[in-house]
Each structure stands twice: as C-alpha cells, then as structure tokens.
Design a protein around this motif. Sequence first.
Motif, mmCIF file in Angstrom:
data_model
loop_
_atom_site.group_PDB
_atom_site.id
_atom_site.type_symbol
_atom_site.label_atom_id
_atom_site.label_comp_id
_atom_site.label_asym_id
_atom_site.label_seq_id
_atom_site.Cartn_x
_atom_site.Cartn_y
_atom_site.Cartn_z
ATOM 1 N N UNK A 224 0.802 -1.218 0.000
ATOM 2 C CA UNK A 224 0.000 0.000 0.000
ATOM 3 C C UNK A 224 0.839 1.275 0.000
ATOM 4 N N UNK A 225 2.183 1.112 0.113
ATOM 5 C CA UNK A 225 3.012 2.312 0.206
ATOM 6 C C UNK A 225 3.670 2.730 -1.109
ATOM 7 N N UNK A 226 3.357 2.055 -2.189
ATOM 8 C CA UNK A 226 3.846 2.538 -3.489
ATOM 9 C C UNK A 226 2.742 2.294 -4.513
ATOM 10 N N UNK A 227 2.780 3.065 -5.613
ATOM 11 C CA UNK A 227 1.661 2.884 -6.537
ATOM 12 C C UNK A 227 2.062 2.247 -7.864
ATOM 13 N N UNK A 228 3.343 1.917 -8.009
ATOM 14 C CA UNK A 228 3.773 1.268 -9.247
ATOM 15 C C UNK A 228 3.547 -0.236 -9.219
ATOM 16 N N UNK A 229 4.130 -0.943 -10.201
ATOM 17 C CA UNK A 229 3.977 -2.398 -10.276
ATOM 18 C C UNK A 229 4.955 -3.103 -9.358
ATOM 19 N N UNK A 230 4.559 -4.270 -8.911
ATOM 20 C CA UNK A 230 5.445 -5.038 -8.056
ATOM 21 C C UNK A 230 5.276 -6.530 -8.236
ATOM 22 N N UNK A 231 6.333 -7.271 -7.909
ATOM 23 C CA UNK A 231 6.255 -8.734 -7.905
ATOM 24 C C UNK A 231 6.613 -9.192 -6.494
ATOM 25 N N UNK A 232 5.817 -10.104 -5.959
ATOM 26 C CA UNK A 232 6.143 -10.682 -4.654
ATOM 27 C C UNK A 232 6.463 -12.159 -4.888
ATOM 28 N N UNK A 233 7.661 -12.584 -4.510
ATOM 29 C CA UNK A 233 8.056 -13.976 -4.721
ATOM 30 C C UNK A 233 7.841 -14.842 -3.480
ATOM 31 N N UNK A 234 7.343 -16.054 -3.757
ATOM 32 C CA UNK A 234 7.098 -17.042 -2.696
ATOM 33 C C UNK A 234 7.780 -18.333 -3.100
ATOM 34 N N UNK A 235 8.105 -19.187 -2.119
ATOM 35 C CA UNK A 235 8.697 -20.443 -2.561
ATOM 36 C C UNK A 235 7.681 -21.569 -2.662
ATOM 37 N N UNK A 470 11.893 5.453 1.022
ATOM 38 C CA UNK A 470 12.258 4.979 -0.308
ATOM 39 C C UNK A 470 11.015 4.733 -1.155
ATOM 40 N N UNK A 471 10.067 3.995 -0.591
ATOM 41 C CA UNK A 471 8.868 3.655 -1.359
ATOM 42 C C UNK A 471 8.088 4.902 -1.747
ATOM 43 N N UNK A 472 8.026 5.856 -0.832
ATOM 44 C CA UNK A 472 7.288 7.084 -1.119
ATOM 45 C C UNK A 472 7.958 7.890 -2.229
ATOM 46 N N UNK A 473 9.286 7.704 -2.363
ATOM 47 C CA UNK A 473 10.010 8.522 -3.336
ATOM 48 C C UNK A 473 10.122 7.865 -4.718
ATOM 49 N N UNK A 474 9.633 6.641 -4.850
ATOM 50 C CA UNK A 474 9.761 5.950 -6.140
ATOM 51 C C UNK A 474 8.973 6.701 -7.217
ATOM 52 N N UNK A 475 9.441 6.626 -8.467
ATOM 53 C CA UNK A 475 8.710 7.300 -9.549
ATOM 54 C C UNK A 475 7.273 6.777 -9.638
ATOM 55 N N UNK A 476 6.353 7.645 -9.996
ATOM 56 C CA UNK A 476 4.953 7.226 -10.113
ATOM 57 C C UNK A 476 4.666 6.720 -11.515
ATOM 58 N N UNK A 477 3.858 5.686 -11.578
ATOM 59 C CA UNK A 477 3.398 5.221 -12.880
ATOM 60 C C UNK A 477 1.889 5.307 -12.876
ATOM 61 N N UNK A 478 1.365 5.782 -13.995
ATOM 62 C CA UNK A 478 -0.085 5.808 -14.067
ATOM 63 C C UNK A 478 -0.598 4.446 -14.486
ATOM 64 N N UNK A 479 -1.332 3.818 -13.602
ATOM 65 C CA UNK A 479 -1.973 2.564 -13.970
ATOM 66 C C UNK A 479 -3.196 2.900 -14.792
ATOM 67 N N UNK A 480 -3.353 2.143 -15.853
ATOM 68 C CA UNK A 480 -4.522 2.422 -16.676
ATOM 69 C C UNK A 480 -5.688 1.630 -16.093
ATOM 70 N N UNK A 481 -6.651 2.320 -15.618
ATOM 71 C CA UNK A 481 -7.811 1.638 -15.055
ATOM 72 C C UNK A 481 -8.741 1.262 -16.203
ATOM 73 N N UNK A 482 -9.014 -0.037 -16.302
ATOM 74 C CA UNK A 482 -9.808 -0.487 -17.442
ATOM 75 C C UNK A 482 -11.213 -0.867 -16.978
ATOM 76 N N UNK A 483 -12.047 0.106 -16.991
ATOM 77 C CA UNK A 483 -13.438 -0.136 -16.617
ATOM 78 C C UNK A 483 -14.133 -0.883 -17.741
ATOM 79 N N UNK A 484 -14.927 -1.848 -17.367
ATOM 80 C CA UNK A 484 -15.703 -2.538 -18.385
ATOM 81 C C UNK A 484 -16.906 -1.681 -18.761
#
Lengths: 508, 356
Positions: A224-235, A470-484
């Motif tokens: 919830x602290x950044x708005x760009x894309x992320x990957x979370x890895x699990x084993x 750090x997370x707050x300072x990351x560059x922002x990316x606009x997510x394209x919201x795709x409403x149906x």
Amino acid sequence: MNIEEILVKQFGYNMFRPGQKEVIESLLEGNHTLAMLPTGSGKSLCYQLPAYVLNKAVIIVSPLLSLMQDQAEQLKMRGEKSVITLNSFLTSVQKREAIERLDSYRFIYLSPEMLAIPRIIERLQKLEIGLFVIDEAHCISQWGYDFRTDYLNLGNIRSKLNNPLTLALTATATKTVQADIKEKLKLKKPKEVITSVDRSNIAYIVEELSSYTEKLARLKELVNSFDGSGIIYFSSKKAAESVTNFLQENGVKDIDYYHGGMEQEQRMLIQQQFLHGQLRIICATSAFGMGVNKNNVRVVIHFHLPGGMEAYLQEIGRAGRDGKQSAAILLYCDGDEGLPLHLAEQQLPTLYQIEETCASLHKLEVGIWNIEPRQEIELREMHALTDVQWRWITHFVKEFEREDPFMITKKLKKIANERRFENQNKLERFFRWVSVSGCRRVNILSYFDVAMTEKNQTCCDRCKVVTDELLASLPHDDLIVKELKKTWKQELAAILIGEAKTNEEQTS
Amino acid sequence: MQNYFEMIVLYCIRIFNGERSVYAILHMLKGKKSSQTIQDIHLFGLTNLLGTLPDISRRQLEITVDNLLQSGLLITLPQNGYYLLTSNGQELLQQHLKKYPFPETLNGFRFQNRTQSYWSRLSLLIQTISHIIHKQNRFYPIQRDFQTQTWVKRYLAQNRQSRVEIGRHLFDELSTLLEKRPEKERDVFVKRLTGIHRIGRTYSQIAKELHDDEWYMRYLFLGTIHFMLQQIDDSSVQYPYLYSIIKDVQGNSHTQLTNSTQRTLKYLYDGKSLEEIAFIRRLKRSTIEDHIVELAYSDPRFNISRFMSPKIEEAIRIAAKTSRTKQLRAVKEIVANDEISYFQIRLVLAKAGDDK
C-alpha cells in the motif's frame, strides 16, 4: 550500415546499454564470447543485432519453453518474421515442416532436448550457422544455481556442428561457474565481457520480522506504500495463493497470483494483464519472470528466502529495467531458512534412492537408452522419484555407462553429496548476506568477485535507506484503469467494432 | 461443500451408484477415449460431462473424495471399496443441483473434440481483428499454441474482405447467439475475451467479480461454447463466420471412436465376422466385442441383429427393464439362459440407451 544504425532501425533504440556493444563487436570480429550481463540489461540484443550483420542463421539454445516463446514473440512484435521455436510441443507434422524449411529462418530457438534428436543435428550440420547462442549458460554448470542435465551435452553438439561462432550468455555466474562454462562448452580462450552484476538503480532492503503474522501485516503495509507495479516472490504455490487471498480480502486491488500449477491459458492471461498494467501486483513462484519484459516494475519483494545469491539477483533483476529508482525488499523471519533448504533437498535423490535405482537399472534388460515410458513409471513409483530426480539419475548413469555398476553408484553418490553440500553452502552464504552488518551492495559484488564501480546514494538499508521513505520517493506510474462497459453487448462491440461505433449505439 | 467441483464428484458418484470406482469418474471428466468410458457415459447417462475437465489430476480427485468422506457425505462399500452417497450427501447434492444446475446445453460427448480448437481460434481471431481495426498491428497473442497462431494467419490471408467487416459479422453472429443465453453466461463469455483495450479475465477473477464459484464459471462458459457449436452445426448458413472457424475440425460420431474401433468398423463393413476380425487383427475376441459395443453406442443406426436373433434381443430387453441396476450380472440372472452372452446383453443395453 554500422551497428549503431541497425540499433536504431531494427530495434528502435538510440543507445547501447553497458556491455552490449562490447559483446556485439567481439562477435563480429569472430571471437567466441562469454558474456555476463545483469538481468534486465538487454542480453538478447547481443545476439539479435549481429544476425542482421552476419546474414546467416542464429541458433539459440534456451532452457525454458516459456522464455523461448516470449523472446520469439518479442522479435515478431518488432516485425521480424523469420523466427521459429523448435520444441517438444510441436506436433510431428509441424516439426517435420519446420525442419525442412530450417534454412529459411533467421532465428532458430531450440530447447536442449531437441538437440538430442539425430535428425535435427543432421539438418543443422547442413546449415550455415552464423552464431550459436547458449542462453542462461550457467545451467551447464553443476555449480550454477539452475543446473540442467540436458545442457551438459552442448559441448559435444558444438563439436558436431563444426564449432560455430559461439556466444555463452548469463546474468549470474561466479568465477567458478564461468570457468566451468568455458570447459564444458570447449571454448578455448573466448573473449570475456563481464559487466558488473550490480544494478545501481535497485536499492536493497532486508527487514526482519518476529513472526509470520507480522510478516503478513508488513507485506500489506508495503504494497500500500507505493503505486507502481510489483512482484512478490514465494517459494510455494500454496503460499502465493493464500497470501493473494489475504491481501485481496484486506482491500488490496489489482493483485493476483501466478504459478506453474495453473493452466497455460490462465497463466498467459495473468502475465498479459500484468504487462498491460491491468494488474499492479503479482504474487508468484520463481516460475514467473523469465522473459517477462516489463520495464517499470518498481518493487520486488521476497516473502521467502531464495535458493541463493544467484537466484536472488535473477529475481530482483526484474525491477527497474527502465533505469529508474526501484527497490528489492526481503522479508525475513526467524526459521525461514528451513524452507529453501528443504526445497533444494527435494531436487536431489537420496543416497538410498541412488543405490536402489542403480540396482534396478542394472537389472533392466533393455538397457539405459531404451527405457520404455511404462518402465519409467514403474521404476519411478518403486523408488518414489520425482521427475527431476529421475532425470538426474538417468543422466549420470548414461554418462558413466562404460564403467562397472559398482563404480557408477559410487560416483553418483559422490556427485549427489557434493551437490547437497554446494546447495547448503549457497544458502548459508545467502543467509550470511541477510545478517551482514556492512553495505549489502559491496557484499553482493564480492560474492561474484567484482569491485564496486559506481555507488548510488540510495544504496541499501545498511547504508541508512529507510524503506518507507524509499517507497514514497519511487517514480509514479499511471496505472490504466480499465473499466468494463456497462453491458456485455457494449463490451463486445468495443472489442469487435470499435469505440466510435459503441458511443453511437450508446446514444441511440 | 466447498466448491462446485465437489458437487460434480458427488453427482457422478450418485450416478455410478457404487458400480464404478472413482477412476471411472476421472477418465470420464478427462474425456479418455476408451471403449469402457464411452460405454459408461451412455449406460449411466453422463454424455454431458464427458471431457469437461481435461486438466483435472488424479490427485485433485482423490483429495476431493477424501474431503467428501470426511464431511460424511459418502460411505465406502465394504465389498469393493467404491462409494455411495449418504442421505446427507443426497440432500446436499439435491439442493446444490437446484441452485446451480448444469447448463442444459452441455454436451461433452458431442463437442469435446472441438471445444478447445473453437475457443482458442475464436479468442485469438477476436484479439487480432480488434487490434487491426484499431490500427495496431503488433500485440502479444493471447494464445501461444503454434497451431492456433498458424490457423489465424492463414484465415486472414485467405479472407481478403475488410477486417472491419469481419469484426462486424463476428459481432452480429456472437450477439445473436448470446442473446439466447442467460444473463450470467453472456457476462462470463464476454469477460473472457481479449481485445484492444483489455486482456481477458481468468476464471478465478470472474468468479470473484460475480461472487460465484470458479468451477461453476467454467461450466457456464462450457455451456455457452457447446451451445454455440450446436447452433453452428445445426444451421451453419446462419453463422457463416463462426462456422468457418471450426468447419475443418471433425466432430462427427466416427471421429469420436477410438482408432482401434475405427479399424474394426472397417472390417465389419467388409463383411468380416467377429472371429475373423480378431484373427486378422491379432486381438482378443473380448477386445473386438468392446469395439462393437462402442459402435452400438456411438451410432444410432448401428444394426445389432447380426449378433443375435430377434427373440434373444427381446428377452434381454425385457430382463433389462425388470432389473433396476445397470449391472450385467443382474440382467443375466433374470434372463436365465446360458446361450445368451454378456456381449449380447451389453449390445442390447447400448441400443436401449437410445430409447431413454
């Protein structure tokens, strides 16, 4: 055209990234080349560009079907039509057609098991090969983190193909593994282009939590602290799924999971949704990522420990391919080290399994080369062998087939022990990095025997980087919201007829 | 019950009524092409479910059965280890079936061979057209299968009319068909499509959006696909564009047969007897019998009179009606005639299946 012009015209880039030009020039001068370029630095360009200068077929051996397909699709996206991927998923008719027309392709992607087929070798021998590329070359080394037995034969295959100009590519190889690659591929004095494994735009953070519950809570905060894309890895697949559900239930939107247990079509949908910005966060196992060409992944989080430093660098290397500031965060909780140890253990057969399986194989009348599928199933069931364990044993039994049965078993046990020791060693070394008190970047570099060249201000938690800032300072990316669209029919019209038409229908 | 899959398993166990193991369910759902499975689906009336879950694993099924046992919905039969529903199980199944019935259009027996090709071609064609009419010629194909990609390329090379027109026609045909389906099915189908402005949804995403069960979404979707295939089959003139997507994929009764059965059928056409075929093909008599029973199920016009007299056929027919189970032994005991073979009983039962 010189190579800069080709870069602009064929690939649409204005500038080479570190290492690319050196590799390409080395190849065009006719040198066999071993190249180590960090993940996400445009490795594939190193063989794709020379193809337009050499004007002969480029053969690429790649360990993973999905990786191969992704790269082929990316080439096609750029308008390159003469690409073929040869793998065991083609029907026999398709395979025959492709093999017949093999000389008409500029790029030929092959899985290593295809190179075990005599008909294909024969056909390749008649081909004028401009460049022979071994992608993910560390897979050839027993000491690499992703050893694949079917990679071991590539040295022989190179000889059979009359030692074509060769490029061995990898992102993560220690000095030992680099030496092993050269030896196994029979590359005499290749030119080496080793760029730093360091990705200076990725900040390294390790956070220690006191329990699983705390880890979950912290993960929720982080996403919830950044708005760009992320990957979370699990084993594990199960963890990837259950944590996804947890986060969804706690109001995190645009998140889903991806793992190898899903059907191909569903997997493809998730991957594409992520690429198109329809999903912000993916909870995944290590099956996700290779060949996923997304530039603006801002954060890679590890919920579990990876199998070692090489695996870790591969996975976090998916962040920040656009060169902008990104973050790699590892969440650690006491006792986490048991899981990767257990997983690594499962990859290898036990000493008892080796003894018993070797005995059964020795009794087998048909011999090791002619085992029928039915016999394989029986043997695997009898000795409780996973697919990986079975391939491991049969590979080495074939390798040592001239020796007497006693020696074969002895050798296999020795190799298994060495591997086991090596896996533990890798984990221990990684674990030491987790608890290291000095700069994390310096310590990663020293693992690969490389010196620090440039240092980013935003380095690591040990160099006083604070996660939330750090997370707050990351560059922002606009997510394209795709409403149906409102109704199924308007939605169908938007797909097949187009926006203009849809609006018209809405007003009428 | 935790999900719709458990309901399906419960349903199959009730239908098999302690006469088949759970692996018969596995083969049936995976759409195994064996004489035994083909016979089972006709004998027990499971033609709709055949091949509807091709990716299900043995382990998944075993875990599910275990859950059902734990929840007291099943009991194990002591004599063979097969399962029956408890009264709780019966009741719960009844409730769920009422709430979530199988789409009445579902017909795995008729369409399982064509379902996958139809959907992968259609979805890739739609994605392609959607991009071209929006002037974007480069995109990542949503279907990775080489055959499907080759098919779409060839289709577009052969059909030279404007892409806008193809899009319009596909829209018309699809919406005509979808109009005939319930609201929910239309929603699920359209959400699965990938076009210029968005990537299709996965089953689990659709289930979450509609607050429904993931497995149920699959079946609703299959129901739509089978409905489309049936309409295209029955009136191809009305749906020329959709028909052209699937016309080269065989789906008639003969391709449903196993390869071996097809060869037996050829010898039967040549007038060879059962013994002769067994001899020529070096197969056991019982194997050839299996083939013939499979033929009787697959082809309503298949004539069984060359294998028995009308009198015997009638005797078996009556016995089958009297007997309540589908077990051959019970029928055999009722007819009480040593000259009547199990093979003959199976043939008559196969034909009787059509009378239902």
